[in-house]
Design a protein around this motif. Structure first.
Motif, PDB file in Angstrom:
ATOM      1  N   VAL A  48       0.276  32.234  -3.264  1.00 35.59           N
ATOM      2  CA  VAL A  48       1.606  31.980  -2.468  1.00 35.59           C
ATOM      3  C   VAL A  48       2.376  33.305  -3.311  1.00 35.59           C
ATOM      4  CG1 VAL A  48       3.481  30.452  -2.275  1.00 35.59           C
ATOM      5  CG2 VAL A  48       1.219  29.445  -2.444  1.00 35.59           C
ATOM      6  N   GLY A  49       3.138  33.860  -2.395  1.00 38.72           N
ATOM      7  CA  GLY A  49       3.970  34.915  -3.032  1.00 38.72           C
ATOM      8  C   GLY A  49       5.328  35.179  -2.263  1.00 38.72           C
ATOM      9  N   ALA A  50       6.408  35.656  -2.995  1.00 34.69           N
ATOM     10  CA  ALA A  50       7.579  35.458  -2.594  1.00 34.69           C
ATOM     11  C   ALA A  50       8.320  36.982  -3.149  1.00 34.69           C
ATOM     12  CB  ALA A  50       8.667  34.497  -2.933  1.00 34.69           C
ATOM     13  N   TYR A  51       8.976  37.762  -1.996  1.00 31.31           N
ATOM     14  CA  TYR A  51       9.468  39.102  -2.624  1.00 31.31           C
ATOM     15  C   TYR A  51      10.710  39.200  -1.938  1.00 31.31           C
ATOM     16  CZ  TYR A  51       4.341  39.280  -2.479  1.00 31.31           C
ATOM     17  OH  TYR A  51       3.084  39.052  -2.531  1.00 31.31           O
ATOM     18  N   SER A  52      11.619  39.582  -2.429  1.00 30.80           N
ATOM     19  CA  SER A  52      13.015  39.804  -2.144  1.00 30.80           C
ATOM     20  C   SER A  52      13.488  41.284  -2.381  1.00 30.80           C
ATOM     21  CB  SER A  52      14.052  39.151  -2.658  1.00 30.80           C
ATOM     22  OG  SER A  52      14.004  39.211  -4.154  1.00 30.80           O
ATOM     23  N   ARG A  53      14.345  42.007  -1.633  1.00 27.90           N
ATOM     24  CA  ARG A  53      14.560  43.249  -1.589  1.00 27.90           C
ATOM     25  C   ARG A  53      15.860  43.461  -1.033  1.00 27.90           C
ATOM     26  NH1 ARG A  53      10.274  48.196  -0.707  1.00 27.90           N
ATOM     27  NH2 ARG A  53      11.126  49.535  -2.236  1.00 27.90           N
ATOM     28  N   LEU A  54      16.661  44.228  -1.970  1.00 26.91           N
ATOM     29  CA  LEU A  54      18.066  45.085  -1.550  1.00 26.91           C
ATOM     30  C   LEU A  54      17.918  46.478  -1.509  1.00 26.91           C
ATOM     31  CD1 LEU A  54      20.739  44.797  -0.486  1.00 26.91           C
ATOM     32  CD2 LEU A  54      21.647  44.809  -2.820  1.00 26.91           C
ATOM     33  N   PHE A  55      17.831  47.214  -0.242  1.00 27.09           N
ATOM     34  CA  PHE A  55      17.533  48.387   0.080  1.00 27.09           C
ATOM     35  C   PHE A  55      18.791  49.146   0.288  1.00 27.09           C
ATOM     36  CE2 PHE A  55      14.982  52.133   1.384  1.00 27.09           C
ATOM     37  CZ  PHE A  55      14.385  52.548   0.373  1.00 27.09           C
ATOM     38  N   ASN A 109      13.705  39.290   2.860  1.00 29.45           N
ATOM     39  CA  ASN A 109      13.178  38.206   2.091  1.00 29.45           C
ATOM     40  C   ASN A 109      11.894  37.939   2.822  1.00 29.45           C
ATOM     41  OD1 ASN A 109      14.817  36.964  -0.235  1.00 29.45           O
ATOM     42  ND2 ASN A 109      16.109  37.072   1.489  1.00 29.45           N
ATOM     43  N   THR A 110      10.622  37.982   1.947  1.00 29.35           N
ATOM     44  CA  THR A 110       9.359  37.755   2.504  1.00 29.35           C
ATOM     45  C   THR A 110       8.701  36.812   1.617  1.00 29.35           C
ATOM     46  OG1 THR A 110       9.346  40.228   3.070  1.00 29.35           O
ATOM     47  CG2 THR A 110       7.134  39.113   3.097  1.00 29.35           C
ATOM     48  N   TRP A 111       7.854  36.202   2.391  1.00 27.83           N
ATOM     49  CA  TRP A 111       7.009  35.125   1.538  1.00 27.83           C
ATOM     50  C   TRP A 111       5.867  34.892   2.469  1.00 27.83           C
ATOM     51  CZ3 TRP A 111       5.031  30.288   2.919  1.00 27.83           C
ATOM     52  CH2 TRP A 111       5.583  29.646   3.735  1.00 27.83           C
ATOM     53  N   GLY A 112       4.672  34.420   1.872  1.00 26.85           N
ATOM     54  CA  GLY A 112       3.320  33.953   2.575  1.00 26.85           C
ATOM     55  C   GLY A 112       2.396  33.437   1.749  1.00 26.85           C
TER      56      GLY A 112
END
Length: 757
Positions: A326-333, A370-373
């Motif tokens: 289980v992965g969660a990824y957040s990013r401000l670019f 925001n990404t999760w999978g």
């Protein structure tokens, strides 16, 4: 390969790379010659006994056995019928590697893409000239986010060359990249490394493993890092992370490992320098140090992932594994892209007298994402005879769900952040203030597949592998456009406060694989292989705009790969020689409009053929070597423009970003005796021929040769080292794109001290 009923049974059929097995590949002819030279007059009499564990089966790091973390691989590296390059722990330490991109510099045939403003800038690679931006895995499970991966928790890095769909799933046409994580083992150990260097380089990493009882252990890895870039203004990166893991039942028939990774990164995105008249700005006397962004540009990412790995030996010949992530990824670019794309941009830079007045257009397309999978891969491995023939069967399933929400941000100005700057002396300071959200892209993907892999031995030396994977892939995307002060949105011909556009694609596809293997001795492995892969629409979910009206109804791209290769153990298996001749045909999916007659296609159609040759391992007790060469001939068969229509004007041109020739040599020498015992010296040479940056082949970069070196000294529980990267201070570009390139770091020196107890 040892047959399933030999001493090395289920456990040893995981992929175990040879010692110091970095980028290894090869020319079949040379491999065959080397193989015949290594073949004894009477192979049956002199071959090692079947119950003798081979040196090539394992690599030992601090006395522990290291295996590949890909549960769907079905044998040691030398037995797999495709090229697999391994960058092991020894090489990672010797080179002072701290990112995935740095590790992959050891693998010829891989190039790094800078990325567009609307595409996630980060770890994006091409393998054998084919995009692998969605083909990065950790412990055999797909990495859902796109970010800059620190190496503090890497045990080793594995690159599977050629179509790998049966092993890894959708895509992976040119190959897949897998990082194996550090996991608990049954030994108490603690180590820490502190480093400092030029360009404000500072780093600390720690590794603590604690055995709790006879089958349980805890391991914690941690890292704090900061660096600038030698020769580049403003660019810097600050990150930290930790990775605890615990293992139960280690060394037992039933084991369970739970691992967590947290990494935070705050860096300045570097979009390098643009082109003018098909030449980089640096060729007009513009300093390579110039940064055309702002001090407020930022790439802030947070990564959290939890991985559970279960393995149970039901009997001596049946094993079940189940891995879940289980992965969660957040990013401000927030980035600034520079471009000389319009007629007025950069005018005057060719003349020294007018260069100071020349201006370049800068723009930005910031977002908050925001990404999760979640993914589960489960396998059942059975080694039982089929009639009178030895047989090994692997069956399993792979199920995943991924969600990505990207919010595109505007500016509190009417120019959308498009600001001209001096080409020669750009200013930095604070950029335009971010405004409201003007678009939301919400994308979800569901992937369910079942796979089967069977190897049948007709004799002890000859076997056949048949396998396949059936995939069902569904992707949905909702796009909402809001009215903004500078970009009012038309909805059905009228202006509105919001507009919802929906896209969807649901595809099913099957990818087979067939190989014939001949292994006349324990150290000789020859194969011929055929495989396919498929890339469905909307496969790059983390890139936000994964679907469009022209692509959502297309079938998956279909790709075919052919390979003939050899893997030969020399010097009693201490050196592994790998070689292959291969061809990959990437076919785009097409659809004809019944009214207009226009042909819509999914992407580039290309063919890649080439040769790989390399060897690596321990030549003597003191000398380790890795030498690799790749030749790639990549041609455009059909090109698709931005409207999704076929453009025949570039047919037959060379594919962009693909060097025809690439080579890497890395050597280390250890002084084992005398007053300087413990001293280690080494270095590497990397060569890459010219590359084209656009499909029309009007933009290209010259070839380049770079050198790195290091010296280290082991004394007691300590190791002092000095690494010098880009030893000759070569001017070249480390990341490339069709409209801009990033100047590489200049000569950089890093000193480090490691303590191990």
């Amino acid at each position: 390969m040892q047959m399933p009923n030999s001493k090395t049974t289920l456990e040893s059929t995981s992929a175990n790379p040879p010692k110091s097995d970095t980028a290894v590949a090869g020319v079949l002819g040379l491999a065959l010659l080397s193989g015949w030279a290594a073949l004894p007059a009477n192979a049956d009499e002199t071959a090692p006994p079947k119950d003798k564990e081979r040196v090539m089966d394992t690599v030992h790091v601090d006395g522990q056995k290291v295996e590949s973390s890909i549960s769907t691989l079905t044998g040691p590296v030398e037995d797999i019928p495709q090229i697999i390059n391994v960058i092991d722990q020894d090489l990672l330490k010797a080179q002072g590697v701290n990112t995935l991109e740095q590790a992959l510099r050891n693998v010829p045939g891989i190039t790094t893409d800078l990325g567009e403003g609307g595409v996630l800038n980060g770890d994006q690679f091409f393998i054998r000239g084919l995009s692998a931006k969605n083909d990065i895995f950790t412990d055999g499970l797909r990495d859902f986010g796109v970010f800059t991966r620190d190496s503090f928790n890497f045990e080793q890095v594995e690159v599977l060359k050629g179509s790998s769909s049966t092993t890894l799933g959708r895509g992976v046409t040119g190959g897949g990249i897998n990082t194996s994580s550090k996991t608990p083992h049954l030994k108490n150990a603690i180590s820490g490394t502190i480093s400092a260097g030029t360009a404000d380089y500072a780093r600390f990493s720690g590794d603590w493993n604690q055995q709790l009882n006879s089958s349980t252990a805890l391991r914690i890895n941690a890292m704090v890092h900061e660096n600038g870039v030698e020769g580049r203004d403003v660019i810097n990166s600050k990150r930290w992370g930790f990775a605890p893991s615990i293992g139960f039942g280690l060394g037992k028939k039933t084991s369970f490992t739970l691992s967590y990774l947290h990494q935070e990164d705050d860096r300045t995105p570097d979009y390098g320098v643009g082109f003018y008249n098909n030449r980089p700005l640096t060729e007009y006397g513009i300093p390579s140090s110039n940064f055309y962004g702002y001090d407020s540009d930022t790439d802030e990412s947070i990564v959290d992932s939890l991985t559970a790995r279960f393995k149970h030996s039901i009997s001596d010949n049946i094993e079940f594994t189940s891995d879940t992530k289980v992965g969660a990824y957040s990013r401000l670019f927030v980035q600034t892209i520079n471009s000389c794309s319009t007629g007025a941009d950069c005018i005057g830079i060719e003349d020294e007298a007018t260069r100071a007045n020349a201006e370049i257009l800068t723009r930005s397309s910031p977002y908050d994402q925001n990404t999760w999978g979640v993914q589960n891969v489960s396998t059942l491995r059975v080694t039982s005879p089929l009639g009178h023939l030895e047989n090994e069967l692997l069956i399993g399933w792979d199920a995943s769900y991924q969600s990505n929400e990207r919010k595109r941000l505007g500016f509190d100005t009417t120019d959308r952040g498009r600001v001209p700057k001096s080409v020669l002396s750009p200013t930095h300071g604070e950029g335009p203030a971010l405004g409201q959200v003007y678009r939301i892209e919400d994308t979800t993907g569901k992937d369910i597949s079942i796979f089967i892999h069977d190897q049948l031995w007709f004799t002890e030396a000859i076997s056949m592998v048949l396998g396949g994977r059936f995939n069902s892939y569904e992707v949905d995307q909702n796009r909402i456009d809001f009215t903004t002060p500078y970009a009012p949105t038309a909805c059905s011909g009228t202006l509105g406060d919001n507009c919802l556009t929906q896209y969807a694609s649901n595809t099913e596809f099957f990818n087979p694989k067939a190989s014939l293997l001949w292994e006349p001795t324990e150290y000789q492995h020859y194969y011929i292989s055929y495989s396919t892969s498929a890339t469905p629409p909307g496969v790059t979910i983390a890139n936000g705009t994964s679907l469009s009206s022209t692509t959502q109804d297309l079938d998956p791209e279909e790709n075919k790969s052919y390979e003939i290769g050899a893997k030969i153990g020399l010097l009693g298996g201490n050196i592994l020689l790998q070689s292959s001749i291969f061809k990959t045909e990437k076919d785009n999916a097409k659809e004809t409009d019944p009214i207009s007659g226009d042909i819509t296609a999914s992407g580039l159609k290309q063919s890649v053929e080439g040769i790989e040759i390399g060897l690596s391992g321990q030549a003597t007790d003191a000398l380790n070597i890795s030498a690799n060469y790749t030749y790639l001939n990549s041609t455009i068969d059909e090109y698709v423009n931005r409207s999704g229509l076929i453009d025949s004007s570039v047919t037959g041109n060379k594919t962009q970003y693909v060097p025809e020739n690439a080579a890497n040599v890395f050597v280390t020498y250890n002084l084992l005796n005398g007053p300087l015992k413990g001293l280690q010296i080494g270095g590497s040479v990397n060569y890459q021929s010219e590359v084209f940056l656009n499909t029309s082949n009007t933009q290209k970069l010259d070839g380049r040769t770079t050198m790195d070196s290091f010296i280290a000294y082991d004394f007691g529980n300590y190791r002092a080292a000095l690494n010098i990267n880009n030893l000759t201070d070569e001017d070249y570009f480390s990341q490339i794109h069709s409209s801009r390139v990033t100047p590489a770091a200049g000569r950089t020196a890093i000193a480090s001290l490691t303590a191990t107890f």
